[in-house]
Design an enzyme around this catalytic site. Structure first.
Site, PDB file in Angstrom:
ATOM      1  N   PHE A 154       3.150   3.827  -2.181  1.00  0.00           N
ATOM      2  CA  PHE A 154       2.903   3.287  -0.392  1.00  0.00           C
ATOM      3  C   PHE A 154       3.380   4.079  -0.124  1.00  0.00           C
ATOM      4  CE2 PHE A 154       2.192  -1.526  -1.921  1.00  0.00           C
ATOM      5  CZ  PHE A 154       1.083  -1.380  -1.685  1.00  0.00           C
ATOM      6  N   SER A 158      -4.428  -3.526  -4.286  1.00  0.00           N
ATOM      7  CA  SER A 158      -3.181  -3.918  -3.606  1.00  0.00           C
ATOM      8  C   SER A 158      -2.514  -3.764  -2.346  1.00  0.00           C
ATOM      9  CB  SER A 158      -1.478  -2.890  -4.301  1.00  0.00           C
ATOM     10  OG  SER A 158      -1.671  -3.849  -5.903  1.00  0.00           O
ATOM     11  N   CYS A 170       4.199  -6.119  -1.678  1.00  0.00           N
ATOM     12  CA  CYS A 170       3.587  -5.448  -2.255  1.00  0.00           C
ATOM     13  C   CYS A 170       2.142  -6.854  -3.013  1.00  0.00           C
ATOM     14  CB  CYS A 170       3.266  -4.245  -3.238  1.00  0.00           C
ATOM     15  SG  CYS A 170       1.572  -4.301  -4.122  1.00  0.00           S
ATOM     16  N   THR A 226      -1.157  -8.725  -3.551  1.00  0.00           N
ATOM     17  CA  THR A 226      -3.166  -8.088  -4.798  1.00  0.00           C
ATOM     18  C   THR A 226      -3.994  -9.520  -4.139  1.00  0.00           C
ATOM     19  OG1 THR A 226      -1.751  -7.814  -6.895  1.00  0.00           O
ATOM     20  CG2 THR A 226      -4.055  -8.921  -6.942  1.00  0.00           C
ATOM     21  N   ALA A 253       4.181 -15.756  -4.716  1.00  0.00           N
ATOM     22  CA  ALA A 253       4.924 -16.151  -5.674  1.00  0.00           C
ATOM     23  C   ALA A 253       6.411 -16.598  -4.811  1.00  0.00           C
ATOM     24  CB  ALA A 253       4.647 -16.056  -7.088  1.00  0.00           C
ATOM     25  N   HIS A 262       7.768  -3.335  -2.616  1.00  0.00           N
ATOM     26  CA  HIS A 262       8.321  -4.105  -3.463  1.00  0.00           C
ATOM     27  C   HIS A 262      10.329  -4.699  -3.305  1.00  0.00           C
ATOM     28  CE1 HIS A 262       6.867  -2.620  -7.823  1.00  0.00           C
ATOM     29  NE2 HIS A 262       5.972  -3.861  -7.025  1.00  0.00           N
ATOM     30  N   THR A 308      13.006   6.415  10.151  1.00  0.00           N
ATOM     31  CA  THR A 308      14.609   7.084   9.654  1.00  0.00           C
ATOM     32  C   THR A 308      15.712   6.705   9.961  1.00  0.00           C
ATOM     33  OG1 THR A 308      12.840   9.003   9.639  1.00  0.00           O
ATOM     34  CG2 THR A 308      15.877   9.341  10.210  1.00  0.00           C
TER      35      THR A 308
END
Length: 202
Positions: free
Chosen positions: A2, A42, A49, A51, A69, A107, A152
């Site tokens: 991404f 995704s 991220c 699914t 999960a 992640h 930033t």
């Protein structure tokens, strides 16, 4: 992969805890075209991220289902998500897409806590704190992803850092609603991780 450029704000319309609460099935309403969402796609949700396992249309809104999960629930703010929660959404990069922010894996590394919010003319300045383990990857003028938004870094002091949010970002993301004391997902810059690892190996 991404870029941290949010393309929609979704809303959780249902949440079902399964596997003795170790898995949450989420249904998220959005404005994406249903035809462009494939099972297995995704989508970054507040920088996490996830699914797509199903999708459809309900009235004027598209929806998609994802599973959060146990690890996601343990390490990110997903543990606090509930029906009505608003989420920053970003579709996965396609070859040829513009890289408008910076390389983001989706992640989340952990959580940052908003220490303070200062509202300025048309802008807002946030000071946040995180763990010492993650703080070592954060540098002034470097990139950081907070709740899926590429930002930033403005200043850094020990385990605290600040970001300055422009009017456009306040409008098109959930950042406009951030308050002191809230938690957000943080993903440090991948390049900073690699640089630190190379230094450790010398």
């Amino acid at each position: 992969m991404f870029t941290g450029i949010v393309t929609d704000i979704g809303e959780i319309v249902s949440l079902t805890a399964v596997a003795q609460g170790q898995l949450h099935r989420l249904r998220i309403a959005c404005r994406y075209d249903r035809a462009t969402i494939a099972d297995g796609a995704s989508i970054a949700c507040n920088g996490v991220c996830l699914t797509v396992v199903a999708s459809g249309v309900d009235g004027a809104k598209t929806w998609f289902d994802v599973d959060a999960a146990a690890e996601t629930l343990a390490l990110t703010t997903a543990k606090h998500w509930k029906v009505g929660s608003k989420l920053n959404l970003e579709r996965a990069l396609k070859i040829g897409d513009e890289l408008g922010g910076h390389i983001v894996a989706g992640h989340a590394d952990g959580i940052a806590t908003i220490v303070s919010r200062e509202d300025l003319p048309d802008m807002a300045r946030f000071e946040l704190s995180t763990t010492r383990e993650l703080a070592r990857f954060i540098a002034t003028k470097g990139s950081i992803t907070l709740d899926g938004v590429s930002l930033t870094v403005n200043t850094v002091k020990d385990v605290t850092f600040s970001v300055l949010i422009i009017p456009h970002t306040l409008t098109v993301t959930t950042i406009g609603g951030w308050k002191a004391g809230a938690e957000v997902n943080i993903e440090v810059d991948l390049m900073a991780r690699y640089a630190a690892r190379l230094t450790e190996m010398k």
